[in-house]
Design an enzyme around this catalytic site. Structure first.
Site, PDB file in Angstrom:
ATOM      1  N   ASN A  36       0.730  -1.143   0.112  1.00  0.00           N
ATOM      2  CA  ASN A  36       0.113  -0.041  -0.200  1.00  0.00           C
ATOM      3  C   ASN A  36       0.820   1.245  -0.286  1.00  0.00           C
ATOM      4  OD1 ASN A  36      -2.286  -1.553   0.251  1.00  0.00           O
ATOM      5  ND2 ASN A  36      -1.961  -1.707   2.419  1.00  0.00           N
ATOM      6  N   HIS A  45       6.950  -1.677   3.278  1.00  0.00           N
ATOM      7  CA  HIS A  45       6.777  -2.996   3.558  1.00  0.00           C
ATOM      8  C   HIS A  45       5.933  -3.679   2.481  1.00  0.00           C
ATOM      9  CE1 HIS A  45       3.307  -0.927   5.510  1.00  0.00           C
ATOM     10  NE2 HIS A  45       2.741  -2.196   5.321  1.00  0.00           N
TER      11      HIS A  45
HETATM   12  P1  AMP Z   1      -0.230  -1.435   5.951  1.00  0.00           P
HETATM   13  O1  AMP Z   1      -1.908  -1.257   6.018  1.00  0.00           O
HETATM   14  O2  AMP Z   1      -0.163  -1.830   4.594  1.00  0.00           O
HETATM   15  O3  AMP Z   1       0.693  -0.084   6.232  1.00  0.00           O
HETATM   16  O4  AMP Z   1      -0.013  -2.498   6.591  1.00  0.00           O
HETATM   17  C1  AMP Z   1       0.423  -2.574   7.962  1.00  0.00           C
HETATM   18  C2  AMP Z   1       0.248  -4.132   8.619  1.00  0.00           C
HETATM   19  O5  AMP Z   1       1.234  -4.020   9.492  1.00  0.00           O
HETATM   20  C3  AMP Z   1      -1.153  -4.582   8.858  1.00  0.00           C
HETATM   21  O6  AMP Z   1      -1.400  -5.813   7.892  1.00  0.00           O
HETATM   22  C4  AMP Z   1      -1.056  -4.893  10.389  1.00  0.00           C
HETATM   23  O7  AMP Z   1      -1.634  -6.032  10.811  1.00  0.00           O
HETATM   24  C5  AMP Z   1       0.333  -5.136  10.492  1.00  0.00           C
HETATM   25  N1  AMP Z   1       1.109  -4.956  12.006  1.00  0.00           N
HETATM   26  C6  AMP Z   1       0.874  -3.784  13.055  1.00  0.00           C
HETATM   27  N2  AMP Z   1       1.564  -3.936  13.865  1.00  0.00           N
HETATM   28  C7  AMP Z   1       2.249  -5.077  13.717  1.00  0.00           C
HETATM   29  C8  AMP Z   1       3.157  -5.620  14.324  1.00  0.00           C
HETATM   30  N3  AMP Z   1       3.437  -5.145  15.735  1.00  0.00           N
HETATM   31  N4  AMP Z   1       3.695  -6.812  14.280  1.00  0.00           N
HETATM   32  C9  AMP Z   1       3.455  -7.321  13.040  1.00  0.00           C
HETATM   33  N5  AMP Z   1       2.489  -6.660  12.141  1.00  0.00           N
HETATM   34  C10 AMP Z   1       1.991  -5.710  12.625  1.00  0.00           C
END
Ligand code: AMP
Length: 112
Positions: free
Chosen positions: A93, A106
């Protein structure tokens, strides 16, 4: 270049301030399980370079780092997870309007 904030959750993971379920790590890349999986396998793959999103990563990183990052995703998906035959999805995203919530670049790797 966009402003990178050191208090984002993935920066904290990289500094070992909060834990993650690690799958793979090298000098450039960290891969760990998404805390809120949307598929049977849902991993996040991040570069260790401070960059906000995909666009920022392509601007900031060297061509070698960009190449290594995506080659490592292939290695994780196909050599470590063995997903070449079954298939897998990659998603990123880019920006708030696209649903980005964590502002450290990411790639989501998912597979059912
Ligand atoms: P985005 O919406 O593309 O920024 O994705 C962020 C992702 O990070 C989401 O799928 C969340 O579930 C994940 N996320 C947030 N905090 C953590 C964490 N502490 N460890 C692993 N994943 C996380």
């Amino acid at each position: 270049m966009k402003i990178y904030k050191d208090d984002n959750v993935f920066a904290k993971i990289l500094r070992n301030e909060i834990p993650c379920k690690k799958v793979y790590e090298d000098d450039l890349v960290l891969c760990f399980h998404d805390i809120n999986p949307e598929a049977k396998i849902h991993l996040l793959i991040i570069p260790k370079i401070k960059c906000v999103d995909f666009s920022d990563f392509i601007s900031c990183a060297t061509p070698l780092q960009v190449s290594l990052f995506f080659t490592t995703i292939k290695k994780i998906a196909e050599d470590i997870l063995n997903l070449k035959e079954s298939g897998y999805k990659l998603k990123t995203n880019n920006g708030k309007n696209a649903g980005q919530e964590v502002f450290h670049f990411h790639v989501h790797l998912t597979s059912n």
